[in-house]
Design a protein around this motif. Structure first.
Motif, PDB file in Angstrom:
ATOM      1  N   VAL A   2       0.800  -1.190   0.196  1.00 26.61           N
ATOM      2  CA  VAL A   2       0.010  -0.255   0.149  1.00 26.61           C
ATOM      3  C   VAL A   2       1.169   1.189  -0.156  1.00 26.61           C
ATOM      4  CG1 VAL A   2      -1.334   1.311   0.978  1.00 26.61           C
ATOM      5  CG2 VAL A   2      -1.444  -1.129   1.037  1.00 26.61           C
ATOM      6  N   TYR A   3       2.128   0.946   0.514  1.00 29.57           N
ATOM      7  CA  TYR A   3       2.749   1.694   0.391  1.00 29.57           C
ATOM      8  C   TYR A   3       3.382   3.086  -0.572  1.00 29.57           C
ATOM      9  CZ  TYR A   3       6.562   5.382   2.190  1.00 29.57           C
ATOM     10  OH  TYR A   3       7.255   6.848   2.613  1.00 29.57           O
ATOM     11  N   GLU A   4       4.119   1.904  -1.615  1.00 31.30           N
ATOM     12  CA  GLU A   4       3.586   2.604  -3.283  1.00 31.30           C
ATOM     13  C   GLU A   4       3.111   3.345  -3.999  1.00 31.30           C
ATOM     14  OE1 GLU A   4       5.822  -0.348  -1.613  1.00 31.30           O
ATOM     15  OE2 GLU A   4       7.669  -0.156  -1.418  1.00 31.30           O
ATOM     16  N   LEU A   5       1.802   2.829  -3.741  1.00 27.68           N
ATOM     17  CA  LEU A   5       0.726   2.748  -3.924  1.00 27.68           C
ATOM     18  C   LEU A   5       0.578   4.087  -4.117  1.00 27.68           C
ATOM     19  CD1 LEU A   5      -1.605   2.359  -6.145  1.00 27.68           C
ATOM     20  CD2 LEU A   5      -2.994   0.541  -4.468  1.00 27.68           C
ATOM     21  N   GLY A   6      -0.285   4.316  -2.612  1.00 25.49           N
ATOM     22  CA  GLY A   6      -0.386   5.251  -1.562  1.00 25.49           C
ATOM     23  C   GLY A   6       0.456   6.923  -2.075  1.00 25.49           C
ATOM     24  N   ILE A   7       1.266   6.934  -1.969  1.00 23.93           N
ATOM     25  CA  ILE A   7       2.846   7.896  -2.990  1.00 23.93           C
ATOM     26  C   ILE A   7       2.319   8.199  -3.969  1.00 23.93           C
ATOM     27  CG2 ILE A   7       5.092   7.714  -3.875  1.00 23.93           C
ATOM     28  CD1 ILE A   7       6.060   6.012  -1.005  1.00 23.93           C
ATOM     29  N   ALA A   8       2.303   6.943  -4.577  1.00 25.93           N
ATOM     30  CA  ALA A   8       2.693   7.797  -6.345  1.00 25.93           C
ATOM     31  C   ALA A   8       1.065   8.125  -6.064  1.00 25.93           C
ATOM     32  CB  ALA A   8       1.945   6.596  -7.067  1.00 25.93           C
ATOM     33  N   CYS A   9       0.247   7.682  -5.797  1.00 22.59           N
ATOM     34  CA  CYS A   9      -1.672   8.164  -5.870  1.00 22.59           C
ATOM     35  C   CYS A   9      -1.595   9.958  -4.889  1.00 22.59           C
ATOM     36  CB  CYS A   9      -2.493   8.243  -5.300  1.00 22.59           C
ATOM     37  SG  CYS A   9      -3.064   6.177  -5.467  1.00 22.59           S
ATOM     38  N   SER A  10      -0.310   9.952  -3.573  1.00 23.52           N
ATOM     39  CA  SER A  10      -0.738  10.998  -3.345  1.00 23.52           C
ATOM     40  C   SER A  10       0.081  12.190  -4.449  1.00 23.52           C
ATOM     41  CB  SER A  10       0.174  11.357  -2.177  1.00 23.52           C
ATOM     42  OG  SER A  10      -0.454  10.128  -0.867  1.00 23.52           O
ATOM     43  N   VAL A  11       1.087  12.082  -4.748  1.00 23.15           N
ATOM     44  CA  VAL A  11       1.879  12.788  -5.076  1.00 23.15           C
ATOM     45  C   VAL A  11       1.008  13.496  -6.732  1.00 23.15           C
ATOM     46  CG1 VAL A  11       4.003  12.916  -6.533  1.00 23.15           C
ATOM     47  CG2 VAL A  11       4.170  11.991  -4.668  1.00 23.15           C
ATOM     48  N   PHE A  12       0.570  12.344  -7.307  1.00 18.35           N
ATOM     49  CA  PHE A  12      -0.212  12.628  -8.804  1.00 18.35           C
ATOM     50  C   PHE A  12      -1.284  12.625  -8.406  1.00 18.35           C
ATOM     51  CE2 PHE A  12       3.792  10.441  -9.663  1.00 18.35           C
ATOM     52  CZ  PHE A  12       4.655  11.544 -10.481  1.00 18.35           C
ATOM     53  N   GLY A  13      -2.282  12.214  -7.585  1.00 19.46           N
ATOM     54  CA  GLY A  13      -3.000  12.106  -7.865  1.00 19.46           C
ATOM     55  C   GLY A  13      -4.353  12.899  -6.374  1.00 19.46           C
ATOM     56  N   THR A  14      -3.414  14.071  -6.347  1.00 15.69           N
ATOM     57  CA  THR A  14      -4.028  15.251  -5.301  1.00 15.69           C
ATOM     58  C   THR A  14      -3.720  16.948  -6.042  1.00 15.69           C
ATOM     59  OG1 THR A  14      -3.945  14.494  -2.991  1.00 15.69           O
ATOM     60  CG2 THR A  14      -4.101  16.804  -2.847  1.00 15.69           C
ATOM     61  N   PRO A  15      -4.714  17.764  -6.767  1.00 12.29           N
ATOM     62  CA  PRO A  15      -4.436  18.562  -7.020  1.00 12.29           C
ATOM     63  C   PRO A  15      -3.876  19.866  -6.563  1.00 12.29           C
ATOM     64  CG  PRO A  15      -6.061  18.134  -7.959  1.00 12.29           C
ATOM     65  CD  PRO A  15      -5.963  17.484  -7.399  1.00 12.29           C
ATOM     66  N   GLN A  16      -2.681  20.904  -7.198  1.00 17.33           N
ATOM     67  CA  GLN A  16      -2.072  21.555  -6.132  1.00 17.33           C
ATOM     68  C   GLN A  16      -1.930  23.544  -6.423  1.00 17.33           C
ATOM     69  OE1 GLN A  16      -0.903  21.059  -3.123  1.00 17.33           O
ATOM     70  NE2 GLN A  16      -0.414  18.691  -3.127  1.00 17.33           N
ATOM     71  N   PRO A  17      -3.784  23.269  -6.797  1.00 17.17           N
ATOM     72  CA  PRO A  17      -3.983  24.954  -7.531  1.00 17.17           C
ATOM     73  C   PRO A  17      -3.238  25.830  -7.503  1.00 17.17           C
ATOM     74  CG  PRO A  17      -5.459  24.341  -5.947  1.00 17.17           C
ATOM     75  CD  PRO A  17      -4.838  23.176  -6.273  1.00 17.17           C
ATOM     76  N   ASP A  18      -2.492  26.214  -6.110  1.00 17.28           N
ATOM     77  CA  ASP A  18      -1.861  27.265  -5.971  1.00 17.28           C
ATOM     78  C   ASP A  18      -0.493  27.111  -6.195  1.00 17.28           C
ATOM     79  OD1 ASP A  18      -1.537  25.145  -4.008  1.00 17.28           O
ATOM     80  OD2 ASP A  18      -0.750  26.623  -2.470  1.00 17.28           O
ATOM     81  N   LEU A  19       0.204  26.017  -6.574  1.00 17.36           N
ATOM     82  CA  LEU A  19       1.722  25.230  -7.132  1.00 17.36           C
ATOM     83  C   LEU A  19       1.339  25.780  -8.303  1.00 17.36           C
ATOM     84  CD1 LEU A  19       2.975  23.035  -4.327  1.00 17.36           C
ATOM     85  CD2 LEU A  19       2.820  25.597  -4.318  1.00 17.36           C
ATOM     86  N   ALA A  20       0.808  24.852  -9.183  1.00 15.28           N
ATOM     87  CA  ALA A  20       0.560  25.071 -10.289  1.00 15.28           C
ATOM     88  C   ALA A  20      -0.969  24.897 -10.827  1.00 15.28           C
ATOM     89  CB  ALA A  20       0.783  23.703 -10.719  1.00 15.28           C
ATOM     90  N   ASP A  21      -1.030  26.260 -12.585  1.00 12.25           N
ATOM     91  CA  ASP A  21      -2.482  25.918 -13.031  1.00 12.25           C
ATOM     92  C   ASP A  21      -2.793  24.418 -13.786  1.00 12.25           C
ATOM     93  OD1 ASP A  21      -2.155  28.613 -12.695  1.00 12.25           O
ATOM     94  OD2 ASP A  21      -1.545  28.736 -14.662  1.00 12.25           O
TER      95      ASP A  21
END
Length: 334
Positions: free
Chosen positions: A21-40
């Motif tokens: 679950v750890y590696e799967l969670g890493i990929a989902c956390s980094v790429f799956g959570t938009p950061q609108p204040d950092l990048a459009d």
């Protein structure tokens, strides 16, 4: 807008072992959570599973998703976060659907990525033949034996071989994911994302995944204040003696302690921080190259250009053109 489609392979979604679950969670956390204040723009993430609508079984986790393994073939970036233990330990076969999709995606020009033992899937698909690659050090001997065409490096955190990238286990997978964000969206975004995740902003792939167990590690946190101070004073001439004195250690003890914690020498760590600062300033300000050299502690613009060409692979001007600045800074520290 989307930076691109990131497809994450979940080889058995009906029974995902706790340890995977750890590696799967890493990929989902980094790429799956938009950061609108950092990048459009952010990533369009798809979890691609063996049995998308199948119910859970066994003692692991289960998930449902509208995407099958076949959907990996159409992605811009494909990530295999792990494979079942039986694939590594018993040479159990991987799903043909997975192998076919990986080959199709690679042929289309997708960026192919593995975390930890996910390298076995890329190797089985023939995507690591003739390439340098890595995995968790506990699995690299098996990877070498089973796939002799692969140049396995068992020491590094991750390997960037252009369109194919592999990482060691656990936290090294996070290093690689942040490296991908840095490639796509720049150092400023990657560094801020790392800060939100409370992890080091940049551990280069060449750092060792081994820890020197002959060095006491119980006081590792004692380095945090001096490293934080150093990152806030990169425009000053810093030496190993300066850092050691501030840490209350002898230079020799400080050298060994920092190397055990970061996997690199104090001077290389300082250079990495200076380059990261220069990248952020190039992305987020319109400061001239001479000022960026000064504020990052790299001295002259000639020195900045030399290090950029060696370590980043492009000139500072070309790097700046790739990441148009968002703000205007006229003077002061970066």
């Amino acid at each position: 807008m989307s930076v691109g489609t990131v497809a994450i392979a979940v080889i058995d979604n009906t029974n995902i072992p706790v340890g995977d679950v750890y590696e799967l969670g890493i990929a989902c956390s980094v790429f799956g959570t938009p950061q609108p204040d950092l990048a459009d723009s952010w990533y369009d993430v798809r979890l691609c599973a063996t049995q998308p609508e199948a119910p859970g079984r066994g003692f692991g986790f289960a998930l449902t998703t509208p995407y099958s393994l076949a959907d990996l073939a159409d992605a811009d970036t494909v990530i295999v976060p792990s494979v079942p233990d039986a694939v590594v330990d018993e040479n159990s076969p991987l799903p043909e659907e997975l192998i076919d999709a990986l080959r199709t995606a690679a042929k289309r020009g997708a960026r192919m990525v593995s975390l930890c033992n996910g390298a076995f899937a890329l190797a089985e698909a023939g995507l690591l033949n003739g390439r340098r690659a890595t995995a968790h050090w506990m699995h690299t001997a098996t990877l070498k034996r089973r796939f002799p065409e692969v140049e396995v490096d068992d020491s590094v955190l991750y390997v960037d071989d252009g369109d194919v990238l592999t990482s060691a286990g656990l936290s090294a997978g996070l290093d690689l994911c942040l490296h991908l964000v840095r490639q796509d969206l720049g150092a400023h975004v990657a560094n801020q994302l790392a800060r939100r995740m409370v992890v080091p902003a940049h551990r280069p792939g060449g750092q060792s995944q081994f820890i020197d167990l002959t060095v006491p590690v119980s006081d590792d946190d004692s380095l945090s204040p001096v490293l934080q101070w150093a990152t806030e004073n990169l425009d000053q001439p810093l030496t190993v003696d300066d850092l050691a004195k501030r840490a209350g250690m002898s230079p020799r003890t400080f050298f060994r302690r920092l190397q055990s914690v970061t996997g690199t020498t104090p001077l290389q760590w300082l250079l990495n921080q200076r380059l990261s600062r220069a990248q952020s300033l190039l992305e987020s300000t319109d400061l001239p190259i001479e000022k960026i050299s000064e504020f990052s502690g790299l001295g002259t613009s000639t020195n900045l250009r030399r290090h950029f060409n060696i370590h980043i692979g492009v000139s500072p001007s070309d790097y700046r053109r790739a990441f148009p600045c968002r703000t205007t800074v006229k003077s002061g520290r970066g």
